[in-house]
Design a protein around this motif. Structure first.
Motif, PDB file in Angstrom:
ATOM      1  N   LEU A 158       0.834  -1.201   0.000  1.00  0.00           N
ATOM      2  CA  LEU A 158       0.000   0.000   0.000  1.00  0.00           C
ATOM      3  C   LEU A 158       0.870   1.253   0.000  1.00  0.00           C
ATOM      4  N   ARG A 159       1.957   1.218   0.736  1.00  0.00           N
ATOM      5  CA  ARG A 159       2.845   2.389   0.759  1.00  0.00           C
ATOM      6  C   ARG A 159       3.430   2.650  -0.613  1.00  0.00           C
ATOM      7  N   GLU A 160       3.669   1.563  -1.324  1.00  0.00           N
ATOM      8  CA  GLU A 160       4.210   1.738  -2.662  1.00  0.00           C
ATOM      9  C   GLU A 160       3.161   2.343  -3.601  1.00  0.00           C
ATOM     10  N   PHE A 161       1.928   1.835  -3.484  1.00  0.00           N
ATOM     11  CA  PHE A 161       0.868   2.324  -4.370  1.00  0.00           C
ATOM     12  C   PHE A 161       0.480   3.758  -4.005  1.00  0.00           C
ATOM     13  N   ASP A 162       0.444   4.062  -2.720  1.00  0.00           N
ATOM     14  CA  ASP A 162      -0.090   5.336  -2.279  1.00  0.00           C
ATOM     15  C   ASP A 162       0.766   5.897  -1.147  1.00  0.00           C
ATOM     16  N   PRO A 163       1.647   6.828  -1.462  1.00  0.00           N
ATOM     17  CA  PRO A 163       2.485   7.406  -0.408  1.00  0.00           C
ATOM     18  C   PRO A 163       1.783   8.517   0.363  1.00  0.00           C
ATOM     19  N   ASN A 164       0.556   8.865  -0.054  1.00  0.00           N
ATOM     20  CA  ASN A 164      -0.069  10.075   0.493  1.00  0.00           C
ATOM     21  C   ASN A 164      -0.971   9.836   1.693  1.00  0.00           C
ATOM     22  N   HIS A 165      -1.465   8.619   1.847  1.00  0.00           N
ATOM     23  CA  HIS A 165      -2.447   8.404   2.907  1.00  0.00           C
ATOM     24  C   HIS A 165      -1.895   7.459   3.969  1.00  0.00           C
ATOM     25  N   LEU A 166      -2.495   7.537   5.134  1.00  0.00           N
ATOM     26  CA  LEU A 166      -2.001   6.764   6.273  1.00  0.00           C
ATOM     27  C   LEU A 166      -2.449   5.314   6.167  1.00  0.00           C
ATOM     28  N   ILE A 167      -1.809   4.471   6.970  1.00  0.00           N
ATOM     29  CA  ILE A 167      -2.147   3.048   6.962  1.00  0.00           C
ATOM     30  C   ILE A 167      -2.428   2.602   8.387  1.00  0.00           C
ATOM     31  N   THR A 168      -3.466   1.794   8.508  1.00  0.00           N
ATOM     32  CA  THR A 168      -3.786   1.261   9.822  1.00  0.00           C
ATOM     33  C   THR A 168      -4.374  -0.131   9.667  1.00  0.00           C
ATOM     34  N   ILE A 169      -4.518  -0.829  10.793  1.00  0.00           N
ATOM     35  CA  ILE A 169      -5.173  -2.147  10.797  1.00  0.00           C
ATOM     36  C   ILE A 169      -6.172  -2.138  11.936  1.00  0.00           C
ATOM     37  N   GLY A 170      -7.404  -2.503  11.645  1.00  0.00           N
ATOM     38  CA  GLY A 170      -8.457  -2.439  12.663  1.00  0.00           C
ATOM     39  C   GLY A 170      -8.551  -3.703  13.497  1.00  0.00           C
ATOM     40  N   TRP A 171      -7.678  -3.821  14.481  1.00  0.00           N
ATOM     41  CA  TRP A 171      -7.669  -5.028  15.321  1.00  0.00           C
ATOM     42  C   TRP A 171      -8.951  -5.115  16.124  1.00  0.00           C
ATOM     43  N   SER A 172      -9.428  -6.325  16.363  1.00  0.00           N
ATOM     44  CA  SER A 172     -10.726  -6.476  17.012  1.00  0.00           C
ATOM     45  C   SER A 172     -10.654  -6.305  18.523  1.00  0.00           C
ATOM     46  N   ASP A 173      -9.442  -6.333  19.092  1.00  0.00           N
ATOM     47  CA  ASP A 173      -9.367  -6.097  20.534  1.00  0.00           C
ATOM     48  C   ASP A 173      -8.102  -5.315  20.863  1.00  0.00           C
ATOM     49  N   ILE A 174      -8.092  -4.774  22.038  1.00  0.00           N
ATOM     50  CA  ILE A 174      -7.000  -3.869  22.415  1.00  0.00           C
ATOM     51  C   ILE A 174      -5.701  -4.641  22.626  1.00  0.00           C
ATOM     52  N   GLN A 175      -5.805  -5.923  22.968  1.00  0.00           N
ATOM     53  CA  GLN A 175      -4.602  -6.722  23.194  1.00  0.00           C
ATOM     54  C   GLN A 175      -3.813  -6.918  21.893  1.00  0.00           C
ATOM     55  N   SER A 176      -4.524  -6.994  20.776  1.00  0.00           N
ATOM     56  CA  SER A 176      -3.841  -7.225  19.503  1.00  0.00           C
ATOM     57  C   SER A 176      -3.250  -5.946  18.919  1.00  0.00           C
ATOM     58  N   ALA A 177      -3.653  -4.794  19.463  1.00  0.00           N
ATOM     59  CA  ALA A 177      -3.293  -3.522  18.830  1.00  0.00           C
ATOM     60  C   ALA A 177      -1.793  -3.333  18.570  1.00  0.00           C
ATOM     61  N   PRO A 178      -0.908  -3.801  19.483  1.00  0.00           N
ATOM     62  CA  PRO A 178       0.523  -3.555  19.203  1.00  0.00           C
ATOM     63  C   PRO A 178       1.107  -4.386  18.062  1.00  0.00           C
ATOM     64  N   ILE A 179       0.369  -5.380  17.554  1.00  0.00           N
ATOM     65  CA  ILE A 179       0.916  -6.197  16.464  1.00  0.00           C
ATOM     66  C   ILE A 179       1.167  -5.296  15.244  1.00  0.00           C
ATOM     67  N   LEU A 180       2.313  -5.462  14.635  1.00  0.00           N
ATOM     68  CA  LEU A 180       2.705  -4.692  13.437  1.00  0.00           C
ATOM     69  C   LEU A 180       2.678  -3.184  13.686  1.00  0.00           C
ATOM     70  N   GLU A 181       2.964  -2.806  14.885  1.00  0.00           N
ATOM     71  CA  GLU A 181       2.962  -1.378  15.241  1.00  0.00           C
ATOM     72  C   GLU A 181       3.947  -0.598  14.365  1.00  0.00           C
ATOM     73  N   ASP A 182       5.067  -1.234  14.046  1.00  0.00           N
ATOM     74  CA  ASP A 182       6.070  -0.565  13.213  1.00  0.00           C
ATOM     75  C   ASP A 182       5.568  -0.288  11.806  1.00  0.00           C
ATOM     76  N   GLU A 183       4.674  -1.152  11.337  1.00  0.00           N
ATOM     77  CA  GLU A 183       4.266  -1.059   9.934  1.00  0.00           C
ATOM     78  C   GLU A 183       3.171  -0.025   9.704  1.00  0.00           C
ATOM     79  N   VAL A 184       2.364   0.248  10.720  1.00  0.00           N
ATOM     80  CA  VAL A 184       1.218   1.141  10.511  1.00  0.00           C
ATOM     81  C   VAL A 184       1.579   2.569  10.915  1.00  0.00           C
ATOM     82  N   ASP A 185       0.734   3.507  10.459  1.00  0.00           N
ATOM     83  CA  ASP A 185       0.899   4.897  10.887  1.00  0.00           C
ATOM     84  C   ASP A 185       0.030   5.179  12.099  1.00  0.00           C
ATOM     85  N   ILE A 186      -1.100   4.517  12.120  1.00  0.00           N
ATOM     86  CA  ILE A 186      -2.060   4.707  13.204  1.00  0.00           C
ATOM     87  C   ILE A 186      -2.340   3.330  13.797  1.00  0.00           C
TER      88      ILE A 186
END
Lengths: 408, 520
Positions: B372-400
């Motif tokens: 996605l970063r390659e296709f679109d450098p202009n917008h942010l990237i996130t992953i909508g984890w279903s619970d708060i415990q999973s939120a830190p997964i791939l923290e480095d890869e997302v913007d939000i």
């Protein structure tokens, strides 16, 4: 304090717990690996071992990835020093090999080593030459591509010198081309003459087998034609042979056998005749039947799209001036002949005789017969030609006689 | 009497044996026909299976086609590209199944034994390897005068592998390499003759910083101005989970956006279903509809979080390149769209950890974030984890860092504080809410007043910690597809009452707590 059993019962489980916990923690923390094997470069076919020193004796695995695939090697004993023998089929192939040492899915070490081709093995030369035929004159070329490999089918190292040789007539040439991008290649241009070129190649002491390239003559240039005939008479029977001079390209090479030459014949009546033939030793011949009436032909030959000849003109003289026509008493038998040819000989069988029958009461009709023993007889049956006035027009070999108001 | 009996038995035996012999003969003839009709299907001579199906779609670009030997034609480039990628595909398939089928079509006789060596070895060890490449960048080195030999360099190929022993994943790994390739045209196929792997030094990824959206020091910026998400998850009232389907109505959506704007919200979250949008061949009509929705959002000054890959659940390595092409087609035309705030790669992917494997899912998400970063450098990237415990997964890869919260409300605060210590990136409470489904299916459920009370408390948390928030959802729904929560009526019923506006279009008591939310 006196030690009692109940104290032991309390203390023992605690001690045990501490003991096991420490052990487990130690293992999880501490496994790291160092590669002992120093060389990073090998020659194809050498024995390659990867030896690691672990901080703890555990079972490890080594993931190997080369150009053609990947596999995993498993350590067999629980030890601090672990040696993996890289399978022979992997160390035989040129290129980079990535390895990853891991334990329980955790990566302990990664790295690469490189296998170089082994020029000390029996080398092989793979030759690709194309196109297999080219055109003389020094403009067209064929390409000689060599893929030299070592005994393990690895492309040889860059810059390895490859000798590309070719022979053509008296010329024998050899050129050293260093391998670049795994291949050595060269464009081999044709020479002025046509002929057959032989190509070969050598790397170190290994020679490839010979390849042959045909060098064909280039496009033909203008040529001359001539007509050869037994006599000049338009007898519709003899054959005129048309032939070209030797057709050559601009360098004087005789065109390839089998080059098609079309002869276009323009008679005086505005129609067009055509004949043709293929060249042998540069000469194409074609045949055509003499016309059956006085005629003048303008003839020109073409190698379609490439070359043409100058135009020649030939005349055919009529074979006869006139011929006898006899009617029977009731005029229903029309006998033509004897038709005599140019030496007063009977015309050869097969001369076409046309009888055109006209009358006021019916549509014009033409009957055609061929001569036999110099004669033709038309029988006009009463059933088809009722009595009346008819006009007969008889044409034999371009000579026409008309008989008006013949009463049947 | 005895003799008669014997005769009858004898006769019946004779008839029976006659029938049996006939049956055997017919059976034999039948088997013979079957045998003669067996063997390769005649159509297999056309290699349909490998030549006419999209089986493998990594990105392949010809970086430089100039070569000293002969100018190359577009058609030849296309054929070489197709066959080269298929060579990769059949090899991956071979290592995955330990079966050399198809190898002979894309490798010359001398080259294919290198692959069969691996297959034999891996088969004996019980190892299977699932692999894919992501992109190929090719420099043409040589194309012979007769068009029969081609040499090229495939630079920086990224290959991802999952290694299985006896079907258990033992390692996943990523390798970069450069390949030097010699291919020959044989029997109408470009076949690999030599393949030499070379070292490739992975360059540090350089992501262009964009002025459209960016993240700095844990804050979101849009057009250079700090942006605080006061949002809501959105589906139209009548077409939940099918926003872009046949009942797509832009007027309804425009009205809804008006309602959202009037409630002083600034962001919506919408969903792009993978299958409905046509998988690797994105449906142009649906794409136009998505664009139309985004245009309306821009007009109404709403920002949009677009959740991709809704209802996607494969993650298999063999499927990666298909999903990459899907994302490419969806994202590329929208790279400069002013309405988009962020791409949400996937809704609640951690729910697939059990069925698909955490390693597999995380690896897919990680690669997709890079794509996605390659296709679109202009917008942010996130992953909508279903619970708060999973939120830190791939923290480095997302913007939000985004998570959903449907757990007990009084557990929220400590967990949120804990999450704050784990990341410096902006945290978005991307879904939360409660269903006011008190009624037949849930007599002890929460009333609309209870729902309001819930939001009241949550609003206090949001205010206290200045949390970017997007409650679920604007509307109560009349129908919920079975694909969302299953077929059970009480579960469907629950999903119908999360809204702030009821089925009749009236604002529920909770509405006051989502409208005019606090700003930092």
């Amino acid at each position: 304090m006196k030690v009692q059993y109940r104290h032991i019962i309390f203390i023992l489980p605690i001690l045990l717990c501490i003991g096991f916990t420490t052990f487990v923690l130690q293992e999880e923390k501490a496994v790291t690996a160092t590669l002992i094997t120093k060389p990073k470069f090998y020659t194809a076919g050498e024995v390659v071992q990867c030896e690691f020193l672990l901080t703890l004796p555990v079972l490890t695995q080594l993931h190997i990835q080369s150009a053609y695939g990947s596999t995993v090697l498993f350590s067999e004993v629980v030890a601090k020093e672990v040696v993996f023998n890289i399978p022979r089929y992997i160390v035989k192939k040129r290129g980079v090999v990535n390895y990853t040492l891991f334990h329980n899915g955790e990566v302990l070490d990664t790295g690469i080593y490189t296998v170089h081709p082994n020029p000390k093995t029996t080398l092989q030369l793979e030759t690709y030459i194309g196109p297999p035929s080219i055109i003389a004159g020094g403009v067209d070329y064929t390409m000689q591509v060599e893929i030299p490999t070592d005994g393990f089918d690895n492309p040889l190292a860059e810059e390895t010198p490859v000798f590309l040789n070719h022979q053509f007539l008296d010329i024998e040439r050899s050129e050293v081309v260093p391998i670049k991008n795994m291949i050595a290649w060269k464009n081999i241009y044709s020479y002025i003459p046509s002929g057959r070129m032989l190509l070969s190649s050598t790397v170190h002491d290994v020679t490839a087998k010979e390849f042959a390239i045909d060098v064909f003559a280039a496009q033909p240039v203008s040529f001359q034609i001539k007509a050869n005939r037994k006599h000049h008479y338009a007898d519709g029977n003899q054959i005129t042979e048309l032939s070209t001079t030797i057709i050559r390209d601009q360098y004087g090479n005789v065109v390839t056998d089998g080059t098609w030459v079309s002869f276009i014949i323009n008679p005086s009546n505005g129609m067009q005749l055509q004949t043709g033939g293929t060249t042998i030793n540069g000469i194409a011949t074609a045949k055509i039947l003499h016309p059956d009436h006085k005629e003048q032909w303008r003839i020109k030959a073409f190698v379609t799209g490439m070359a043409s000849s100058a135009e020649i003109m030939i005349q055919y003289r009529p074979v006869l001036e006139t011929y006898p026509v006899q009617f029977s008493e009731d005029h229903r038998h029309v006998t033509i002949g004897p038709i005599l040819s140019f030496m007063k000989q009977l015309i050869p069988d097969g001369a076409t005789v046309r009888l055109k029958i006209d009358s006021e009461s019916r549509a014009s009709e033409t009957k055609i017969k061929t001569s036999n023993n110099g004669k033709v007889t038309f029988v006009l049956s009463e059933d088809f030609y009722p009595s009346g006035q008819y006009t007969f027009t008889i044409t034999v070999l371009g000579v026409t006689q008309e008989f008006k108001n013949v009463r049947l | 009497m005895n003799i008669v009996m014997h005769k009858t038995i004898y006769r019946s035996l004779r008839i029976a044996s006659f029938l049996a012999v006939n049956a055997l003969v017919l059976f034999g003839i039948g088997r013979m026909f079957v045998y003669l009709n067996s063997g390769a299907d005649r159509s297999s001579i056309f290699h349909e299976a490998v030549t006419h199906k999209d089986t493998y779609l990594p990105n392949l670009t010809w970086e430089n086609t100039e070569n000293p030997a002969r100018p190359i034609e577009e058609q030849a480039l296309k054929e070489i590209k197709d066959d080269y990628l298929k060579a990769w595909y059949v090899r991956q398939l071979a290592l995955q199944t330990n079966d050399s089928i198809g190898i002979s079509d894309f490798y010359t006789q001398s080259a294919r034994k290198n692959i069969t060596n691996y297959i034999t070895d891996n088969k004996a060890k019980g190892i299977t390897i699932e692999a894919t490449t992501v992109s190929h960048t090719i420099d043409l080195d040589f194309y012979s005068a007769d068009g029969q030999v081609v040499v090229f360099t495939d630079r920086g190929v990224k290959e991802y592998q999952q290694v299985y022993k006896e079907k258990q994943l033992i390692l996943d790994t990523e390798v970069y390499a450069t390949y030097r390739v010699v291919m020959l045209l044989e029997d109408g196929f470009w076949k690999i003759r030599h393949l030499v792997k070379e070292r490739y030094n992975v360059p540090k990824p350089q992501f262009k910083s964009s002025t459209i959206t960016s993240v700095e020091e844990g804050k979101i910026f849009v057009d250079g101005v700090e942006y605080f998400i006061r949002g809501i998850n959105y589906y139209p009232k009548e077409t939940p989970w099918d926003m872009f389907g046949s009942e797509f109505d832009l007027d309804i959506i425009a009205n809804d956006f008006e309602v959202i704007k009037a409630a002083n919200l600034n962001t919506i979250r919408i969903f792009v279903p993978y299958l409905d949008f046509g998988k690797e061949n994105v449906n142009a009509e649906k794409q136009d509809r998505l664009k139309a929705v985004l245009d309306i959002a821009e007009e109404k000054q709403l920002k949009v979080v677009v959740t991709l890959f809704d209802f996607y659940g494969n993650y298999a390595v063999q499927d990666w390149t298909f999903t990459h092409r899907h994302a490419e087609q969806i994202v590329t035309p929208l790279t400069t769209h002013k309405a988009i705030l962020a791409w949400d790669i996937k809704n609640e992917p951690n729910l697939d950890f059990d069925s698909r494997g955490k390693t597999q899912v995380v690896a897919w998400l990680k690669e997709m974030s890079l794509q996605l970063r390659e296709f679109d450098p202009n917008h942010l990237i996130t992953i909508g984890w279903s619970d708060i415990q999973s939120a830190p997964i791939l923290e480095d890869e997302v913007d939000i860092v985004s998570f959903h919260y449907y757990q007990k409300i009084y557990d929220f605060e400590p967990q949120y504080v804990q999450l704050q210590t784990q990341t410096d990136k902006p945290i978005v409470l991307q879904e939360f809410g409660v269903s006011s489904n008190k009624g037949f299916w849930s007599p002890l459920g929460i009333s609309e007043e209870g729902q309001a009370a819930y939001y009241k408390i949550f609003q206090e948390h949001i205010q206290k910690y200045t949390i970017h928030s997007m409650p679920w959802t604007l509307y109560d729904f009349t129908k919920v597809p079975s694909s969302v929560v299953g077929k059970l009526p009480w579960r469907k019923d629950q999903q119908k009452h999360f809204g702030f506006i009821d089925k009749k279009g009236n604002e529920k008591p909770a509405f006051q707590y989502i409208s005019n939310p606090p700003s930092p």
